[in-house]
Design a protein around this motif. Structure first.
Motif, PDB file in Angstrom:
ATOM      1  N   UNK A  12       3.152   4.847   7.358  1.00 56.12           N
ATOM      2  CA  UNK A  12       3.885   3.335   7.236  1.00 56.12           C
ATOM      3  C   UNK A  12       2.746   2.001   5.988  1.00 56.12           C
ATOM      4  N   UNK A  13       3.493   2.382   4.867  1.00 52.18           N
ATOM      5  CA  UNK A  13       2.389   1.843   3.646  1.00 52.18           C
ATOM      6  C   UNK A  13       3.013   0.116   4.454  1.00 52.18           C
ATOM      7  N   UNK A  44       7.509  -0.601   3.263  1.00 51.88           N
ATOM      8  CA  UNK A  44       7.750   0.265   2.739  1.00 51.88           C
ATOM      9  C   UNK A  44       7.115   1.729   3.761  1.00 51.88           C
ATOM     10  N   UNK A  45       8.079   2.945   3.737  1.00 52.01           N
ATOM     11  CA  UNK A  45       7.675   4.034   4.160  1.00 52.01           C
ATOM     12  C   UNK A  45       7.218   4.937   3.168  1.00 52.01           C
ATOM     13  N   UNK A  59      10.542  -0.079  -2.729  1.00 52.74           N
ATOM     14  CA  UNK A  59       9.187  -0.109  -3.759  1.00 52.74           C
ATOM     15  C   UNK A  59       8.685  -1.926  -3.472  1.00 52.74           C
ATOM     16  N   UNK A  60       7.748  -1.910  -2.388  1.00 55.95           N
ATOM     17  CA  UNK A  60       7.224  -3.282  -3.026  1.00 55.95           C
ATOM     18  C   UNK A  60       6.683  -3.325  -3.158  1.00 55.95           C
ATOM     19  N   UNK A  65      -0.819  -1.599  -4.439  1.00 53.66           N
ATOM     20  CA  UNK A  65      -2.223  -1.410  -3.137  1.00 53.66           C
ATOM     21  C   UNK A  65      -2.324  -0.303  -2.007  1.00 53.66           C
ATOM     22  N   UNK A  66      -0.816  -0.411  -1.977  1.00 57.04           N
ATOM     23  CA  UNK A  66      -0.447   0.751  -0.731  1.00 57.04           C
ATOM     24  C   UNK A  66      -0.505   1.728  -1.469  1.00 57.04           C
ATOM     25  N   UNK A  67      -0.281   2.386  -2.275  1.00 54.53           N
ATOM     26  CA  UNK A  67      -0.835   3.750  -3.514  1.00 54.53           C
ATOM     27  C   UNK A  67      -2.444   4.026  -3.081  1.00 54.53           C
ATOM     28  N   UNK A  68      -3.459   3.291  -3.226  1.00 56.95           N
ATOM     29  CA  UNK A  68      -4.108   3.546  -3.438  1.00 56.95           C
ATOM     30  C   UNK A  68      -5.276   3.471  -2.244  1.00 56.95           C
ATOM     31  N   UNK A  69      -4.458   2.168  -1.751  1.00 60.41           N
ATOM     32  CA  UNK A  69      -4.962   2.810   0.075  1.00 60.41           C
ATOM     33  C   UNK A  69      -4.989   3.813   1.078  1.00 60.41           C
ATOM     34  N   UNK A  70      -3.579   4.180   0.616  1.00 63.24           N
ATOM     35  CA  UNK A  70      -2.950   5.248   1.537  1.00 63.24           C
ATOM     36  C   UNK A  70      -2.999   6.478   0.499  1.00 63.24           C
ATOM     37  N   UNK A  71      -3.340   6.562  -0.745  1.00 61.40           N
ATOM     38  CA  UNK A  71      -3.260   8.145  -1.880  1.00 61.40           C
ATOM     39  C   UNK A  71      -2.010   8.649  -1.605  1.00 61.40           C
TER      40      UNK A  71
END
Length: 278
Positions: A12-13, A44-45, A59-60, A65-71
């Motif tokens: 869950x992004x 987004x998921x 693609x929120x 930020x989601x990509x950086x935080x959750x790899x």
């Protein structure tokens, strides 16, 4: 005969609404909470299949930020539930994945969603746009029925978001139904025998285009998934206090939550069919 074991990993992004949580300039208890589960990016998921394919559902605006935080380091396909701003405004950030992967990325949705994306991101599809800053490379494809992503079969689930037709998506024993307040009659059969259901549950107060929490609980009971997680929540639903009121097999999702669910590869379904008729 044998079966191919396959799984889908869901991350869950974002589990919030278009405003996100905390809401700008809000001093309510949820927005001031120190519980990390009360911090909700736009919805987004990420789906990661066991063959390595990575699918982004929506693609929120918080995608970077989601990509950086959750790899999130690659995206092989993007599925769009619909074209509202909180679900597509991150598409410009896809250009980083294009650069890394050296390829265009398929972007799938219904005809209305793709037409809106062409309007909202007109510069992307205009051959006269200067290329100096880089542009996302998207290959738009209209979804009209089940399709494959790698070895996995994805089933679109028609839903209504107020008066707007939108998609949910089912992969194996998992279904993701965000931004909806009606499940059409023909879609219920697509939601049978689920291990995990993710369902829209905006708030307690009625809304013209989203399920309330009570409505979502009722729908979840009818679907009968082994586990139901709610998403697209406003700051009206504090995580801990709300979860304490829910049935044992239901809970609010939260940003960063990861779980594995049985998938349904094409080989798996074919082998199952062979066994059934033998």
């Amino acid at each position: 005969y044998y079966f191919i074991d396959c799984y889908v990993r869901i991350t869950f992004l974002g589990t919030g609404t278009s405003a996100g949580v905390p809401v700008i300039a809000c001093d309510c208890t949820t927005c001031q909470s120190t519980d990390s589960r009360d911090r909700r990016w736009r919805p987004s998921i990420q789906l990661t299949f066991d063959d390595g394919m990575v699918v982004l559902v929506d693609a929120s605006p918080d995608l970077r930020a989601q990509a950086l935080r959750f790899g999130l380091t690659r995206v092989d396909t993007i599925l769009l539930t619909h074209s509202h701003a909180d679900h597509v405004l991150g598409l410009d950030d896809v250009r980083i994945f294009n650069f890394r992967q050296k390829s265009s990325i398929p972007c799938l949705g219904n005809a209305h969603s793709l037409a809106q994306v062409r309007k909202m991101f007109g510069y992307v599809f205009d051959p006269e746009t200067p290329r100096g800053g880089g542009l996302p490379q998207l290959t738009l494809a209209t979804v009209v029925g089940p399709f494959c992503v790698g070895r996995e079969i994805v089933i679109p689930v028609p839903l209504m978001h107020g008066t707007l037709p939108v998609f949910g998506f089912r992969v194996g024993k998992f279904a993701y139904l965000t931004d909806c307040n009606t499940i059409p009659d023909d879609s219920w059969i697509l939601l049978e025998d689920l291990d995990v259901l993710v369902l829209d549950a905006l708030r307690h107060k009625p809304h013209p285009t989203h399920f309330t929490l009570d409505e979502a609980v009722s729908v979840a009971r009818r679907i009968g998934a082994r586990r139901t997680l709610f998403t697209h929540m406003t700051h009206d639903l504090p995580h801990r206090a709300t979860c304490e009121t829910l049935p044992e097999d239901m809970a609010l999702a939260y940003d960063g939550l990861t779980l594995d669910v049985a998938g349904a590869s094409l080989e798996h379904l074919l082998l199952s069919a062979v066994k059934a008729i033998s």
